[in-house]
Enzyme design. Structure first.
Site, PDB file in Angstrom:
ATOM      1  N   GLY A 188       0.896  -1.272   0.075  1.00 35.74           N
ATOM      2  CA  GLY A 188       0.049  -0.067  -0.086  1.00 35.74           C
ATOM      3  C   GLY A 188       0.803   1.474  -0.049  1.00 35.74           C
ATOM      4  O   GLY A 188       2.045   0.973   0.153  1.00 35.74           O
ATOM      5  N   CYS A 189       0.234   2.314  -0.400  1.00 38.75           N
ATOM      6  CA  CYS A 189       1.195   3.734  -0.225  1.00 38.75           C
ATOM      7  C   CYS A 189       1.516   3.939   1.294  1.00 38.75           C
ATOM      8  O   CYS A 189       2.573   4.403   1.604  1.00 38.75           O
ATOM      9  CB  CYS A 189       0.461   4.476  -0.891  1.00 38.75           C
ATOM     10  SG  CYS A 189       1.102   6.033  -1.117  1.00 38.75           S
ATOM     11  N   GLN A 190       0.427   3.682   1.915  1.00 37.46           N
ATOM     12  CA  GLN A 190       0.791   4.012   3.503  1.00 37.46           C
ATOM     13  C   GLN A 190       1.599   2.880   4.379  1.00 37.46           C
ATOM     14  O   GLN A 190       2.330   3.181   5.084  1.00 37.46           O
ATOM     15  CB  GLN A 190      -0.409   4.442   4.009  1.00 37.46           C
ATOM     16  CG  GLN A 190      -1.036   5.597   3.281  1.00 37.46           C
ATOM     17  CD  GLN A 190      -0.588   6.733   3.783  1.00 37.46           C
ATOM     18  OE1 GLN A 190       0.006   7.084   4.721  1.00 37.46           O
ATOM     19  NE2 GLN A 190      -0.877   7.874   3.103  1.00 37.46           N
TER      20      GLN A 190
END
Lengths: 144, 412
Positions: free
Chosen positions: A51-53
């Protein structure tokens, strides 16, 4: 009621005891800490969901009762808490039951925002990946 | 301390200009510390957009009717406001684009016609992905080589290595004026001077600098400078490419279409002059006009005052943050950066902090901030980034700090 549905109802009931968001999140953080961590050997690039986070690792095996056992991990503890809930619901279940089930209960326990694709925490892809494992094991069974 | 900072600007009065600052998030007053991602919009700018659609809406540069003239005048006046703000020599040098990313791609596309194998382009290690990827694409297309100006642990660029990298092979240099992930103010004057000595052109990404300081493109002698309106109180989807007139004249058009032509036949099309050569199609007219209104709004407050006030916020927040055990702040000291705090708390993932802060009404950015090379440099998955604007207050920082302490205690 199916076993998955029963587990979902149990979780909804547990969460209904909390008065505010803080208790909910404290509980999730606890769940995150207690999550049986994925075996290090499965924490590979193949099993990573980026995920980006936050990042999520997921692995699945079929046990002798033809049920899927999921193990997972994440580098973020709140993400891990939600993983723990999802694993409780979907693990130790037959592939066909996993494929039939939905994740609407997440809305009911006030954690819907974490399953939003814009959140980019890897959870949406993780659920998809859990279902992919179920599809794979299901077709394996049908062939056998 | 609190009194002096409030005195530089009448912040309470300024806050009244921003309707969104009155709203609540998750039942708490909004504390908006994600200004480096996008700034909030004052009523004057919102009104300007409404006024355009209520009173001025017509296509520009083509109608003989009065309304088209009114809209065209408003749009061209905005271009003039932008020119004046950045002190460009001529309005021909101000291309109104969809924003910084669009501006960079426009230049990268143009240079794909000039670069060849053996040429080198330098890009800094602390760029936003939008100032890396277009140049990688350019290198793939032309065979030119991309070289990286490394960064140091203190969040500054390694200028010694930059000196070594510069050669007569260097054709272009790309660097941001201010880093989006760290807030570092880069020494672009020195970079521009040295680059020019070897004949290289310099594009400076000013997206993160524009909200905090006023760049003078002539004084800097910069070749290209890019800005996004939405970071400086303007609307999204509009921005600026400044380019020296002689360089823009050399560049071929980026997109073909209406507006950008002089004459069209199926045998041959001649292009319009600057700036229209690069503005194919109907532009974001209301956005362009509102971009001008946003600059007017900020200039009325004054960039010197904005910078002084934001520095006080930054110093106050830095001190309060440093008092929390386990906090590591990435990047330069306050005097070398804009009002950005990029940090982590030992043993805690930034996503968890961001999630809990949001529950308490505090909006920060978490993650890699579209600058993964910086995160790789520090060997971290990301940071929490609190970025301040002139409409933020010391008491909001107090709310943020106490929310952060609460989050830390929940997560430890």
């Amino acid at each position: 009621m199916s076993s998955i549905k029963t587990k979902q109802e149990d979780i909804i009931e547990e969460f209904s005891m909390f008065d505010d968001w803080m208790q909910r999140y404290e509980y999730m953080i606890e769940l995150g800490k207690s999550l049986p961590i994925i075996d290090e050997k499965y924490k590979t690039e193949d099993n990573i969901i980026k995920g980006c986070q936050s990042r999520v690792w997921l692995y699945a095996e079929m046990d002798e009762n033809q049920k899927i056992e999921y193990t997972a991990d994440s580098d973020a503890i709140i993400t891990k808490g939600i993983i723990a809930i999802l694993i409780r619901v979907f693990s130790d279940e037959k592939p066909e039951h996993i494929l039939e089930a939905d994740t609407d209960f997440i809305d009911e326990i006030g954690l819907k925002e974490h399953l939003s694709p814009t959140r980019a925490n890897g959870l949406v892809s993780m659920i998809k990946q859990m279902k992919m494992y179920a599809i794979a094991y299901n077709s394996q069974q049908n062939q056998a | 301390m609190i009194n002096t900072s409030e005195q530089i600007l009448d912040v309470e009065k300024i806050r009244q200009d921003f309707p969104i600052l009155q709203r609540e998030i998750n039942g708490k007053p909004l504390v908006y510390f994600d200004n480096a991602a996008t700034s909030q919009t004052p009523k004057a700018v919102i009104d300007c957009i409404v006024d355009y659609y209520e009173n001025k809406n017509a296509n520009i540069h083509r109608g003989v009717h009065s309304l088209s003239q009114i809209a065209t005048d408003a749009y061209e006046n905005a271009r003039e406001t932008v020119r004046k703000h950045f002190n460009a020599k001529s309005a021909n040098e101000i291309i109104l684009t969809a924003g910084t990313t669009h501006s960079i791609n426009l230049v990268a596309n143009g240079y794909s016609h000039f670069l060849k194998s053996g040429d080198e382009i330098l890009v800094s290690a602390m760029e936003h992905h939008s100032n890396i990827v277009p140049w990688q694409m350019l290198c793939n297309k032309t065979g030119a080589t991309l070289k990286v100006i490394p960064m140091l642990n203190n969040g500054e660029l390694d200028l010694q290595v930059f000196d070594d990298l510069l050669s007569e092979r260097t054709k272009m240099v790309f660097v941001n004026h201010v880093s989006n992930a760290l807030g570092t103010i880069n020494p672009i004057e020195e970079i521009i001077n040295k680059s020019h000595k070897v004949g290289a052109k310099v594009l400076v990404d000013g997206a993160q600098a524009a909200p905090h300081l006023k760049a003078d493109v002539q004084a800097l002698d910069v070749d290209f400078y890019t800005v996004s309106a939405h970071k400086i109180c303007g609307p999204t989807g509009v921005g600026m490419l400044y380019g020296k007139e002689e360089l823009l004249n050399e560049l071929p058009p980026y997109q073909g279409g209406g507006e950008m032509i002089a004459e069209v036949s199926f045998e041959k099309t001649t292009y319009a002059g600057l700036p229209h050569k690069f503005e194919a199609g109907t532009p974001n007219i209301s956005g362009g006009i509102a971009f001008g209104a946003a600059l007017d709004y900020m200039n009325a407050i004054g960039f010197d005052k904005i910078a002084d006030y934001e520095m006080q916020l930054l110093v106050y927040a830095t001190k309060a943050l440093e008092e929390i055990e386990g906090v590591r702040i990435y990047g330069a000291k306050p005097e070398k950066k804009t009002a950005v705090l990029s940090f982590n708390i030992e043993g805690i993932h930034p996503y968890d902090i961001g999630t809990l802060l949001d529950k308490m009404g505090v909006a920060v950015r978490t993650g890699h901030h579209c600058a993964q090379p910086i995160m790789s440099f520090y060997k971290i998955p990301g940071t929490v980034r609190a970025s301040f604007s002139f409409y933020n207050t010391i008491s909001e920082i107090d709310v943020f700090i106490s929310a952060l302490k609460k989050a830390k205690s929940m997560l430890s």
